[in-house]
Design an enzyme around this catalytic site. Structure first.
Site, mmCIF file in Angstrom:
data_model
loop_
_atom_site.group_PDB
_atom_site.id
_atom_site.type_symbol
_atom_site.label_atom_id
_atom_site.label_comp_id
_atom_site.label_asym_id
_atom_site.label_seq_id
_atom_site.Cartn_x
_atom_site.Cartn_y
_atom_site.Cartn_z
ATOM 1 N N CYS A 29 -8.787 -20.409 -8.108
ATOM 2 C CA CYS A 29 -8.416 -19.794 -6.892
ATOM 3 C C CYS A 29 -7.070 -19.550 -6.767
ATOM 4 O O CYS A 29 -6.421 -20.475 -6.471
ATOM 5 C CB CYS A 29 -9.106 -20.846 -5.631
ATOM 6 S SG CYS A 29 -8.663 -20.332 -4.185
ATOM 7 N N CYS A 32 -5.610 -20.736 -3.512
ATOM 8 C CA CYS A 32 -5.471 -22.280 -3.490
ATOM 9 C C CYS A 32 -4.037 -22.701 -4.410
ATOM 10 O O CYS A 32 -3.491 -23.669 -3.840
ATOM 11 C CB CYS A 32 -6.570 -22.783 -4.251
ATOM 12 S SG CYS A 32 -8.276 -22.622 -3.727
#
Length: 122
Positions: A29, A32
Site C-alpha cells: 500500500c 501506507c
C-alpha cells in the site's frame, strides 16, 4: 517509543489502558508507506501514547474485526474505549491534532456515551 506489532493475541491487553493509536497497513500500500514515517515520528514524540501497527495481510482476522476495507486506517483508543476511526493517511499536523484531541477528551462523558451505545446494541 517504538511501534508495537499488534496481533489477535496481544490486542485486548494492548488497548485496555491509556491511549493507543493503531495503524492498519499493508506492505504493498503506497499511502501506507507514506504514512509510516509520520506515524513513527509521532511515536518518538509522544511517549505517553502506545503506537501499534497491524499488518492487514498477516492479521486478516483482526482487520475484519475492525471492518477495515481501506488502508491505511487509523483507530484510536483511550482507556479501552474506541474513540476514533478513519481510513486514509493523515499529514503530521492532523495526526498531532488528533492525539491532542484524544488526550483532552472528557472520559466521564465518553464512558457514559459508550455505555449507552452498548446498551442499545444489546
Amino acid at each position: 517509543m517504538a511501534t508495537l506489532t499488534l496481533t489477535t493475541e496481544n490486542h485486548d491487553k494492548t488497548v485496555e489502558d491509556g491511549i493507543v493509536l493503531i495503524d492498519f497497513w499493508a506492505g504493498w500500500c503506497v499511502p501506507c508507506q507514506r504514512f509510516a514515517p509520520i506515524f513513527e515520528e509521532s511515536s518518538e514524540t509522544h511517549e505517553d501514547v502506545t503506537f501499534a501497527k497491524v499488518d492487514t495481510e498477516d492479521q486478516q482476522e483482526l482487520a475484519m474485526r475492525y471492518g477495515v476495507t481501506s488502508i491505511p486506517t487509523l483507530v484510536a483508543y483511550r482507556e479501552g474505549i474506541p474513540v476514533f476511526s478513519q481510513a486514509g493517511a493523515l499529514p503530521q499536523s492532523a495526526l498531532e491534532d488528533l492525539i491532542g484531541q484524544v488526550k483532552n477528551l472528557d472520559m466521564d462523558e465518553v464512558r457514559k456515551a459508550y455505555a449507552e451505545a452498548q446498551e442499545k446494541q444489546a
